[in-house]
Design a protein around this motif. Structure first.
Motif, short mmCIF file in Angstrom:
data_model
loop_
_atom_site.label_atom_id
_atom_site.label_comp_id
_atom_site.label_asym_id
_atom_site.label_seq_id
_atom_site.Cartn_x
_atom_site.Cartn_y
_atom_site.Cartn_z
N ALA A 105 -51.88 127.88 34.19
CA ALA A 105 -53.33 127.84 33.99
C ALA A 105 -53.93 129.25 34.05
N THR A 106 -53.42 130.09 34.95
CA THR A 106 -53.91 131.47 35.07
C THR A 106 -53.60 132.27 33.81
N LYS B 193 -59.62 134.58 27.86
CA LYS B 193 -60.65 135.60 28.07
C LYS B 193 -60.46 136.77 27.10
N LEU B 194 -59.21 137.17 26.86
CA LEU B 194 -58.93 138.27 25.92
C LEU B 194 -59.32 137.89 24.50
N MET B 195 -58.94 136.69 24.10
CA MET B 195 -59.24 136.24 22.74
C MET B 195 -60.75 136.08 22.55
N ARG B 196 -61.44 135.71 23.62
CA ARG B 196 -62.88 135.54 23.51
C ARG B 196 -63.57 136.88 23.21
#
Length: 686
Positions: free
Chosen positions: A643-644, A651-654
């Protein structure tokens, strides 16, 4: 009459109780809408067991006239040449066990109509005890290890359900879980023994395995210098240690008294606990090949016979006194097995089934008369109020201590004689144990008898609870109008209803007489021919018993001159002196020898040892596995770790998803250039 028995009639023997169990358990319970009532439930189950008993008696009569049966009833599957099937082997040993199981079960069924009359689980209880009868019959009638193991586990499962019948009581839940876990230890050894025999014989059929006993006796367990047959037999006997409550796997049986009294008689006196004795007798061709295994059996039986008897001396719960008596008598049977006197062990199994079932049911009758108080210190003088229960209890007690002319005398005295004739290296300790056990048995049996039926009336005064009272039968907890245990001031005991005392009378008859009628055919006749095998060249106990047998009458008359009789008489006399004439002496002994009393009261600290070593070790190991494996590896690394990682990548792709067209066009151009550099050759690269 010679020939084979009818397999259809044999199949009806176990199926009749199963049908009764299905009617009471399915149609008579709330889950299926209580289609049938109490009367239908007990009628169906009693009728089923009655049919099984009648057919068993017919089978026994045919077997005594020379008939037999050994064959497959149903083939379940065939795996690589290994046949897994349901089959019956009916000979003298099986026919005798069928009659004992069905008769005792029938008496318990009838008794239960009165004993459980006001219990909310009435139909469920009848379903359980009838299902138990089916399971036990499948066990004793089997001709292969698969069916034996099915019956073995089935009686264990139903025993679990019956011990915890009052499942709202924490003590009952603890007791049935304890019985379940301890029996799993024995069953692990049992299945290892079956697996070894299967691996080296390629069959699960008794006849096929027995035919290869000479080959098995010449093999060694790979990687060791142990005889394969010795290891297999000891593993099988470990199963018997659990089921027949032999030291140190005996700890479950006293606690099983948490169940209703009828199951104490059915399961823990006459049938289930004798399954291990029956199994070893059935496997006699294998056990005769290993003196080491027989010595191990004799030592375990000797310890159980003597040291469990000591515990009976200090018990104050009427059912627990009888329970420790059962442990001790099972030890006697086991000692006889170790002496290669298999027929003597089975003979004592039969006589013990009748008088011990009688004593348990009589204890239940006393409990009813005493308003469900089980502490023998609160009784006394019941002979005046419960004459039938008193007389039947006296007969059962006389049979238990081996009084001449009673059934227990013929079987117990034969065990002692067989041990005396044994030449095994460990026979010396066994001889002492069985002789000392005679005195101990007589002492604790008549201690209970005198405190319950004679002396001062200790009931109807107050309802104080003794500190070392071990609990009670919560049968009364289920009655809406009862708020205490024991007789209120001014109340008097009363005889139980006929439905309770009639089974006592019917059990009293074989308890008194069956020994003298059956000792000659069972021990010195051909009743067990083909069923039990003894190597008379190596083990001469039975040969010497036969040579010295004078007949049942002379045997009884001669007994008055022997040491066992006077040991038993001394035990009875000392119990009378201690508890009827000088009751202050036991109290003084308890104070003077408080350390020994503490050891006995704590049951040799076996429960404490198991709690610290096995349960504590399991908790420690389980805690470590939980912290490292569950929390650390599974939850921490795999579940939470994945999950982490997913969260970090998202978060990176966002951040890359800006929503501006020129950003996406720029990324597309970079992608095209990357493809060009990777796939297209460049002349200047050379």
């Amino acid at each position: 009459m010679q020939g084979q028995l009818n397999p259809q009639l044999l199949l009806a023997v176990p199926l009749a109780p199963l049908a009764g169990a299905a009617i009471a358990g399915l149609l008579g319970t709330q889950f299926f809408g209580n289609v049938v009532g109490r009367k239908t439930s007990h009628t169906a189950t009693i009728l089923g067991v009655l049919v099984a008993f009648i057919l068993s008696c017919m089978t026994l009569n045919d077997v005594m006239n020379g008939a037999h049966y050994s064959g497959t009833v149903y083939q379940w599957m065939n795996v690589g040449g290994l046949k897994l099937e349901v089959g019956f082997l009916v000979d003298g040993l099986t026919a005798m066990m069928m009659c004992v199981v069905t008769f005792v079960s029938l008496m318990v069924h009838i008794y239960t109509v009165g004993y459980m009359a006001e219990d909310e689980g009435y139909n469920r209880f009848f379903a359980y005890i009838s299902l138990f009868t089916f399971s036990m019959l499948m066990l004793v009638m089997s001709n292969n290890f698969l069916q034996l193991f099915f019956g073995w586990e089935a009686v264990g499962l139903v025993s679990y359900l019956l011990i915890g019948f009052w499942y709202t009581r924490p003590t009952a839940i603890y007791a049935n879980m304890k019985a379940f876990l301890v029996n799993r230890v024995g069953d692990f050894g049992f299945i290892l023994g079956i697996g070894l025999l299967l691996a080296y014989t390629g069959s699960m059929n008794y006849a096929d395995v027995f035919a290869k006993k000479e080959t098995l006796a010449g093999l060694m367990l790979p990687g060791t210098d142990w005889m394969l047959i010795t290891v297999a037999c000891i593993c099988l006997f470990i199963g018997a240690m659990g089921k027949s409550a032999q030291f140190p796997l005996h700890v479950w049986l006293p606690d099983s008294m948490e169940g209703p009294t009828p199951i104490s008689a059915l399961i823990h006196a006459a049938t289930m606990v004798t399954a291990g004795i029956f199994m070893v007798a059935r496997m006699s061709p294998l056990f005769e090949m290993s003196d080491t295994a027989l010595s191990f059996i004799m030592v375990i039986g000797s310890i159980t016979a003597l040291f469990m008897g000591f515990l009976g001396i200090i018990q104050n719960d009427i059912k627990r006194v009888v329970a420790y008596s059962t442990l001790s008598q099972l030890g006697y049977m086991t000692v006889a097995l170790g002496a290669s006197a298999y027929s003597v062990a089975v003979f004592h199994l039969m006589t013990h089934a009748f008088f011990k079932a009688l004593l348990f049911l009589a204890a239940g009758s006393v409990i009813i008369g005493m308003h469900h108080d089980q502490d023998i210190r609160n009784m006394g003088g019941l002979r005046k109020y419960m004459k039938i229960t008193w007389f039947t209890s006296l007969i059962g007690s006389l049979a238990l201590i081996g009084t001449p002319f009673f059934s227990g005398f013929y079987s117990k005295d034969s065990i002692i004689e067989a041990v005396m004739a044994s030449e095994l290296p460990v026979a010396g300790f066994a001889k002492f144990a069985v002789l000392a056990g005679v005195f101990v048995t007589a002492f604790y049996s008549f201690r209970m008898y005198f405190l319950v039926f004679h002396g001062k009336e200790n009931f109807g005064h107050s309802h104080e609870t003794h500190d070392d009272h071990h609990g009670h039968d919560d049968h009364a907890d289920l009655h809406a109008d009862e708020h205490h245990h024991g007789l209120a001031p001014g109340q008097k005991p009363h005889e139980s209803p006929a439905v309770v005392w009639v089974p006592l009378v019917l059990l009293m008859i074989p308890s008194a007489l069956i020994g003298l009628f059956t000792i000659k055919p069972m021990l010195f006749g051909d009743f067990f021919n083909g069923a039990i095998f003894v190597n008379e060249h190596a083990h001469k106990a039975m040969e010497e018993l036969q040579h010295e047998f004078p007949g049942w009458l002379d045997m009884s008359l001669h007994a008055f001159k022997t040491l066992p009789f006077w040991l038993a008489a001394s035990g009875v006399g000392l119990a009378y002196f201690f508890y009827m004439i000088k009751p202050q002496i036991p109290a003084m002994i308890k104070v003077k020898f408080s350390a020994i009393f503490a050891i006995l009261d704590n049951k040799y600290y076996m429960d404490r040892f198991n709690e610290i070593v096995f349960a504590g070790g399991a908790r420690l190991l389980g805690g470590g596995l939980w912290n490292v494996g569950d929390k650390g590896l599974i939850d921490g690394l795999i579940v939470n770790g994945s999950a982490t990682v997913v969260d970090a990548l998202s978060k990176l792709m966002r951040r890359l998803q800006t929503g501006f067209i020129y950003h996406y066009a720029f990324v597309m151009i970079l992608g095209v250039l990357g493809f060009l550099f990777y796939f297209m050759p460049f002349p200047f690269a050379q």
